[in-house]
Design a protein around this motif. Structure first.
Motif, short mmCIF file in Angstrom:
data_model
loop_
_atom_site.label_atom_id
_atom_site.label_comp_id
_atom_site.label_asym_id
_atom_site.label_seq_id
_atom_site.Cartn_x
_atom_site.Cartn_y
_atom_site.Cartn_z
N GLN A 187 -12.15 4.91 -0.01
CA GLN A 187 -11.28 4.70 1.15
C GLN A 187 -10.09 5.68 1.14
O GLN A 187 -9.78 6.31 2.15
CB GLN A 187 -10.76 3.26 1.17
CG GLN A 187 -9.82 2.98 2.33
CD GLN A 187 -9.13 1.61 2.24
OE1 GLN A 187 -9.54 0.75 1.47
NE2 GLN A 187 -8.09 1.44 3.01
N HIS A 188 -9.44 5.81 0.00
CA HIS A 188 -8.25 6.66 -0.06
C HIS A 188 -8.60 8.14 0.06
O HIS A 188 -7.86 8.91 0.66
CB HIS A 188 -7.43 6.35 -1.31
CG HIS A 188 -6.78 4.99 -1.24
ND1 HIS A 188 -6.63 4.16 -2.32
CD2 HIS A 188 -6.27 4.31 -0.18
CE1 HIS A 188 -6.05 3.03 -1.94
NE2 HIS A 188 -5.83 3.09 -0.63
N ARG A 189 -9.76 8.52 -0.49
CA ARG A 189 -10.20 9.91 -0.31
C ARG A 189 -10.46 10.19 1.16
O ARG A 189 -10.09 11.23 1.69
CB ARG A 189 -11.46 10.19 -1.12
CG ARG A 189 -11.17 10.28 -2.61
CD ARG A 189 -12.44 10.50 -3.40
NE ARG A 189 -12.93 11.86 -3.29
CZ ARG A 189 -14.02 12.31 -3.91
NH1 ARG A 189 -14.74 11.48 -4.64
NH2 ARG A 189 -14.40 13.55 -3.79
N GLN B 203 2.72 2.31 2.46
CA GLN B 203 2.61 3.01 3.74
C GLN B 203 3.50 2.35 4.80
O GLN B 203 3.81 1.16 4.71
CB GLN B 203 1.15 3.01 4.21
CG GLN B 203 0.33 3.97 3.38
CD GLN B 203 -1.15 3.84 3.65
OE1 GLN B 203 -1.82 2.96 3.14
NE2 GLN B 203 -1.64 4.73 4.49
N SER C 264 0.83 -1.21 0.00
CA SER C 264 0.00 0.00 0.00
C SER C 264 0.87 1.26 0.00
O SER C 264 0.34 2.37 0.02
CB SER C 264 -0.90 0.04 1.24
OG SER C 264 -1.49 -1.19 1.48
N LEU D 213 -12.06 7.19 8.06
CA LEU D 213 -12.32 5.97 7.29
C LEU D 213 -13.65 5.38 7.71
O LEU D 213 -13.80 4.94 8.85
CB LEU D 213 -11.20 4.95 7.52
CG LEU D 213 -11.33 3.60 6.77
CD1 LEU D 213 -11.56 3.80 5.30
CD2 LEU D 213 -10.08 2.76 7.01
N ARG E 128 -11.69 1.14 -2.75
CA ARG E 128 -10.42 1.84 -2.57
C ARG E 128 -10.47 3.33 -2.89
O ARG E 128 -9.79 4.13 -2.25
CB ARG E 128 -9.34 1.20 -3.44
CG ARG E 128 -8.99 -0.20 -3.07
CD ARG E 128 -8.25 -0.27 -1.75
NE ARG E 128 -7.83 -1.64 -1.51
CZ ARG E 128 -7.91 -2.26 -0.35
NH1 ARG E 128 -8.38 -1.63 0.72
NH2 ARG E 128 -7.51 -3.51 -0.22
N MET F 285 -9.18 8.52 3.77
CA MET F 285 -7.95 8.47 4.55
C MET F 285 -7.10 9.72 4.32
O MET F 285 -6.36 10.14 5.21
CB MET F 285 -7.17 7.19 4.22
CG MET F 285 -7.83 5.95 4.85
SD MET F 285 -7.12 4.37 4.35
CE MET F 285 -5.49 4.45 5.05
N GLY F 286 -7.25 10.33 3.14
CA GLY F 286 -6.57 11.61 2.89
C GLY F 286 -7.05 12.71 3.82
O GLY F 286 -6.35 13.68 4.07
#
Ligand code: MG
Length: 257
Positions: free
Chosen positions: A146-148, A73, A71, A155, A143, A150-151
């Protein structure tokens, strides 16, 4: 001991799986009693349900170093926790519904721990005594959303669509969660293969850590994170999560209509 929750003739009951294909009905909920009755059914006669009814589901992100790497990270210093709503939970054989908003939906094979009794501030050394047993989970994730999220440092929705938390097929009570083989397959092809000894935060650590702040309740589920090898699923696919000693959780994927 394998504990199943099932439906037969409109009635929901719990049972112990005997000889691989007989279900002996429990006198009550497995969180109250493991006493069996004389009533029994063939496994083929019943419809297996998610092994816990409407659980609170606690999820852990990036709990295998190999998945953190894929990922892009860093492994977290404390457990990266989120929750999935009860309406995300489905049982074995029920379809994962690919939502209209889905752009990149992934499967995630995971070991799930089912809490057996009410507990607060349990030490790591005693934490596994509070676990009734273990089952398989698929932490289905959208995803893009999710990524938006987490930005922005949050979440929820990316993990929370209806049907995004298949659980099952049974709860196995007699397992060591630090040494289980986990495999995830899509359409029969192996995509993930790991031993739970690679977990960054063990089940005992996660139970202890959560219980510092939150009273854990019978039936709470902790899904412990996914290893490397996650990938997209699309309508028509079949996802299988298999954990040694538990069995296979199998769910097809359908499009939302
Ligand atoms: Mg996950």
């Amino acid at each position: 001991m394998k504990i199943a929750r099932f439906e037969i003739g409109g009635r929901i009951a719990h049972g112990i799986l005997e000889d691989e294909d007989r279900l002996r009905v429990l006198a009550g909920s497995p969180f109250e009693t493991l006493e069996v009755t004389e009533e029994e059914y063939a496994l083929g006669e019943v419809r297996l349900l998610a092994p816990v009814a409407a659980p609170r589901v606690f999820g852990v992100g990036l709990n295998y170093v190999s998945h953190a790497k894929e990922s892009g990270q860093k492994p977290p210093e404390i457990p990266m926790l989120f929750m999935k709503p009860t309406t995300a939970v489905i049982g074995p054989g029920e379809p994962i519904v690919y939502p209209r908003e889905g752009q990149n939906v992934h499967f995630e094979g995971e070991l799930a721990a089912v809490i057996g009794r009410t507990v607060r501030r349990v030490r790591e050394a005693e934490a596994l005594d509070c676990v009734l047993g273990y089952t398989c989970a698929d932490d289905v994730s959208e995803r893009v959303i999710q990524h938006r999220e987490m930005g922005m440092g949050c979440l929820l929705i990316g993990k929370a669509f209806d049907s995004f938390c298949p659980l099952g097929p049974v709860i196995e009570t007699g397992l060591d969660p630090t040494d289980l083989d986990l495999e995830a397959r899509v359409n029969g092809e192996v995509r993930q293969s790991i031993n739970t000894s690679d977990l960054l935060f063990s089940v005992a650590k996660l139970v202890s850590y959560l219980s510092v702040a939150i009273t854990l309740l019978p039936g709470d589920v902790i899904i412990t994170g996914t290893p490397h090898g996650v990938g997209p699923i699309t309508p028509g696919d079949e996802v299988e999560i298999e954990i040694s000693g538990i069995g296979v959780l199998r769910n097809g994927v359908i499009a939302e209509t």
